[in-house]
Enzyme design. Structure first.
Site, mmCIF file in Angstrom:
data_model
loop_
_atom_site.group_PDB
_atom_site.id
_atom_site.type_symbol
_atom_site.label_atom_id
_atom_site.label_comp_id
_atom_site.label_asym_id
_atom_site.label_seq_id
_atom_site.Cartn_x
_atom_site.Cartn_y
_atom_site.Cartn_z
ATOM 1 N N HIS A 1 -8.068 -5.150 -0.904
ATOM 2 C CA HIS A 1 -6.824 -4.479 -0.513
ATOM 3 C C HIS A 1 -6.228 -5.094 0.755
ATOM 4 O O HIS A 1 -5.054 -4.902 1.042
ATOM 5 C CB HIS A 1 -7.059 -2.979 -0.317
ATOM 6 C CG HIS A 1 -5.790 -2.194 -0.169
ATOM 7 N ND1 HIS A 1 -4.862 -2.072 -1.180
ATOM 8 C CD2 HIS A 1 -5.273 -1.520 0.891
ATOM 9 C CE1 HIS A 1 -3.841 -1.348 -0.756
ATOM 10 N NE2 HIS A 1 -4.062 -1.003 0.498
ATOM 11 N N SER B 1 0.841 -1.190 0.000
ATOM 12 C CA SER B 1 0.000 0.000 0.000
ATOM 13 C C SER B 1 0.884 1.250 0.000
ATOM 14 O O SER B 1 1.682 1.432 -0.911
ATOM 15 C CB SER B 1 -0.976 -0.060 1.188
ATOM 16 O OG SER B 1 -2.004 0.881 1.040
ATOM 17 N N ASP C 1 -9.303 -4.212 -6.129
ATOM 18 C CA ASP C 1 -8.563 -3.328 -5.233
ATOM 19 C C ASP C 1 -8.493 -1.947 -5.870
ATOM 20 O O ASP C 1 -7.715 -1.713 -6.804
ATOM 21 C CB ASP C 1 -7.164 -3.866 -4.965
ATOM 22 C CG ASP C 1 -6.410 -3.011 -3.946
ATOM 23 O OD1 ASP C 1 -6.928 -1.955 -3.520
ATOM 24 O OD2 ASP C 1 -5.291 -3.409 -3.571
#
Length: 197
Positions: free
Chosen positions: A179, A114, A166
């Site tokens: 995610h 991320s 995602d």
């Protein structure tokens, strides 16, 4: 008396020099992974990807020593919205540069999840071309910069994991269940790393 005092002083100095331990030589792992966690995750390796990736690497790199280093950085939402924490990127780049210099045989991997993927992209851009050539693999999970190339020779050794659905990988700041699923990709990521070293 002066001679005796001088003799005692010199003896004490000699003993203190002998008693001072020498710094141990730095040990170099066969493989060092620098990992940047995702936004708001605790610690330096987080919980979603870092721990399962580390375990999978230990299993995949049989016969090699592994150093798995979590990159310390704030991992705030503001950092994510700014395109990744610049301080974290500088820290990662500094760690990689130091390792490349001090451990010439160590295989180096950069990785992040991320916002950590953003930090990994930024850090790669801060490396000199000679240090970039020392990076054996880059692995990113849930990458907000999905589709953006890594610099120089690193780009030929990249594996990106972006799950269907995602939205973070599509550049939208919306966290949905896909995610949070990247721990399931740890074994595949470790196999990729093993293939690059």
């Amino acid at each position: 008396m002066t001679v005796m005092f001088t003799t005692l002083l010199l003896s004490a100095l000699a003993l203190s020099a002998v008693a001072t331990p020498l710094e141990p030589r730095q040990s170099c792992a066969g493989v060092t992974v620098y990992f940047a966690r995702g936004t708001t995750e605790a610690g330096t390796v987080g919980t979603i990807v870092g721990p399962p990736f580390q375990l999978a690497l230990r299993a995949a790199l049989v016969g090699k020593t592994l150093e798995f280093v979590g990159v310390p950085y704030p991992a705030t939402v503001a950092g994510y919205l700014a395109g990744g924490d610049q301080g974290g990127a500088t820290t990662m780049a500094g760690l990689v540069t130091t390792k490349a210099s001090s451990c010439p045989s160590t295989k180096i991997v950069i990785s992040g999840y991320s916002q950590g993927a953003q930090v990994t992209h930024l850090a790669a851009g801060k490396l000199s071309s000679s240090v970039q050539s020392r990076v054996n693999a880059a692995v990113v999970f849930g990458d907000p910069d999905n589709g953006q190339a890594f610099p120089g020779p690193i780009n030929g050794h990249v594996k990106t994991f972006c799950a269907l659905g995602d939205l973070i990988c599509l550049g939208q700041p919306i966290v949905l269940a896909p995610h949070l699923s990247y721990g399931a990709n740890a074994a595949a990521a470790a196999r990729f790393v093993a293939s690059q070293i």
